[in-house]
Write an enzyme that holds these catalytic residues in place. Structure first.
Site, mmCIF file in Angstrom:
data_model
loop_
_atom_site.group_PDB
_atom_site.id
_atom_site.type_symbol
_atom_site.label_atom_id
_atom_site.label_comp_id
_atom_site.label_asym_id
_atom_site.label_seq_id
_atom_site.Cartn_x
_atom_site.Cartn_y
_atom_site.Cartn_z
ATOM 1 N N ASP A 108 -0.761 65.489 36.588
ATOM 2 C CA ASP A 108 -1.978 66.318 36.681
ATOM 3 C C ASP A 108 -2.906 65.857 37.792
ATOM 4 O OD1 ASP A 108 -2.647 64.034 35.166
ATOM 5 O OD2 ASP A 108 -3.912 65.125 33.741
ATOM 6 N N GLU A 130 -15.468 62.115 32.076
ATOM 7 C CA GLU A 130 -14.560 60.985 31.808
ATOM 8 C C GLU A 130 -14.340 60.146 33.064
ATOM 9 O OE1 GLU A 130 -10.506 59.939 29.362
ATOM 10 O OE2 GLU A 130 -11.524 61.833 29.023
ATOM 11 N N ASP A 178 -5.652 67.264 29.959
ATOM 12 C CA ASP A 178 -6.085 67.165 28.563
ATOM 13 C C ASP A 178 -7.213 68.139 28.267
ATOM 14 O OD1 ASP A 178 -4.307 65.126 28.734
ATOM 15 O OD2 ASP A 178 -5.744 63.506 28.392
#
Length: 384
Positions: free
Chosen positions: A37, A161, A173
């Site tokens: 990702d 994050e 995610d």
């Protein structure tokens, strides 16, 4: 009691009145496409029927009072003032999301009382952190009636994050928690954010087996993998490893290996893994579960040998699972690595055999008791 009911009940006990609304954001499991990702590549996860529930009521001021039910801790901060980082990691997930929502929507100054609880196992690689970020992002959106799309909420979660918590994760995610679809795996192009939903194959279950070896992605290993991938991309003169075809990699592999062995191994995993995701979509469309099983096995071997993120307990679980499942279906490590879970696509009639084989062998071999979940593919974040 499920997280939605629990968050509502505990809100009332803690604050002394009923919550006005509740948001639920799911965790996720990744079927194939690991560490691709943040290389702008392809992934194929699904949202699961475990997640984070946030019950909330707007306040008449700009104060946020947060009650974390599972750890029985609280936080309070005024969102009209600069939002500082906390010593407590869990608080930074909430504060970080609010801060980056405000960066995008400066008009957002709505205070709230909030109670939150999750049934995603912590440190398991099932994205308990993304479920938290997305549920808080959606809560902000509802509180302020903000013009934020689900993709934007996902990217705000990732930014929080990366920049506030300190884990240099990609966007898979958060996108899965925001955009999951019931009964479907979602193939995500992590560059364009395009989504290709693929039905979970008929007659198959998604089993997740937690090794109960906990991982923590803020530690150096995850961030160093990302740096090694960036070095490899630089070597190929591209923005991200997604832009290197398997043929281009083979052509210059020896040169890269001589220059930087680690960058070579990391690139080998990512480039082959992107290809496996695309092949997995085709295999699922064709109902070719043998092919999917081979791709999942190859993915696991690549994570073990080239990306070096598996551990003996996880390798052993995968080995056992592959024996129980046989040729139709597959098993591999899922999540960031260094512990956590394996994921299996298993024929319904073999779920009990799988559970039994692992129960009889894993603890005997490792001294650790596994946890076994059978999951369903779920919708992404929603107002309950």
């Amino acid at each position: 009691m499920n997280p939605i009911e629990l968050s509502q009940q505990k809100f009332e006990q803690h604050f002394g009145y009923s919550p006005k609304q509740t948001v639920f954001a799911p965790g996720r499991v990744n079927i194939i496409g690991e560490h691709t990702d943040y290389n702008d590549g392809f992934v194929m996860p699904c949202a699961i029927n475990y997640g984070m529930a946030v019950s909330f009521t707007p306040r008449s001021d700009s104060l946020w009072r947060v009650y974390a039910i599972d750890i029985n801790e609280t936080d309070a901060f005024d969102i009209k003032k600069p939002i500082p980082q906390s010593e407590d990691k869990w608080k930074n997930y909430v504060r970080g999301v609010v801060k980056f929502v405000q960066a995008k929507c400066p008009e957002f100054i709505q205070g709230a009382d909030i109670a939150m609880t999750s049934d995603v196992p912590m440190s398991s690689g099932l994205s308990s952190s993304a479920a938290l970020e997305i549920s808080i992002g959606k809560t902000c959106q509802v509180l302020g009636n903000l013009p934020l799309s689900l993709s934007e909420i996902a990217l705000i979660g990732q930014e929080a994050e990366n920049k506030f918590v300190g884990a240099n994760c990609g966007n898979m995610d958060q996108l899965t928690s925001a955009l999951g679809q019931k009964d479907h795996l979602v193939m995500i192009d992590c560059r364009t954010l395009d989504i290709t939903p693929t039905p979970v194959p008929q007659g198959y279950s998604i089993a997740i087996i937690n090794s109960n070896v906990k991982h923590d992605l803020v530690t150096g290993e995850y961030n160093s993998r990302r740096q090694e991938c960036e070095k490899a991309a630089e070597f190929f003169g591209v923005k991200a490893l997604r832009d290197v075809s398997p043929e281009q990699f083979i052509e210059r592999a020896a040169e890269l290996q001589e220059l930087d062995e680690l960058a070579y191994k990391r690139a080998k995993h990512v480039i082959s893994e992107n290809n496996r995701v695309l092949e997995a979509v085709e295999a699922l469309k064709a109902g070719d579960m043998q092919k999917l099983g081979v791709l999942m096995a190859d993915s696991h071997d690549s994570m073990r040998d080239d990306f070096e993120i598996t551990i003996p307990e996880i390798d052993y679980l995968v080995e056992l699972a592959q024996v129980a499942i046989g040729k139709n279906g597959g098993a591999r490590m899922t999540g960031g690595g260094f512990g956590g879970c394996i994921v299996c696509l298993v024929p319904n009639e073999k779920v009990d055999d799988l559970r039994k084989l692992i129960a009889e062998n894993y603890q005997k071999q490792t001294g650790i008791q596994e946890t076994f979940y059978v999951c369903t593919a779920n919708d992404g974040v929603h107002l309950v």
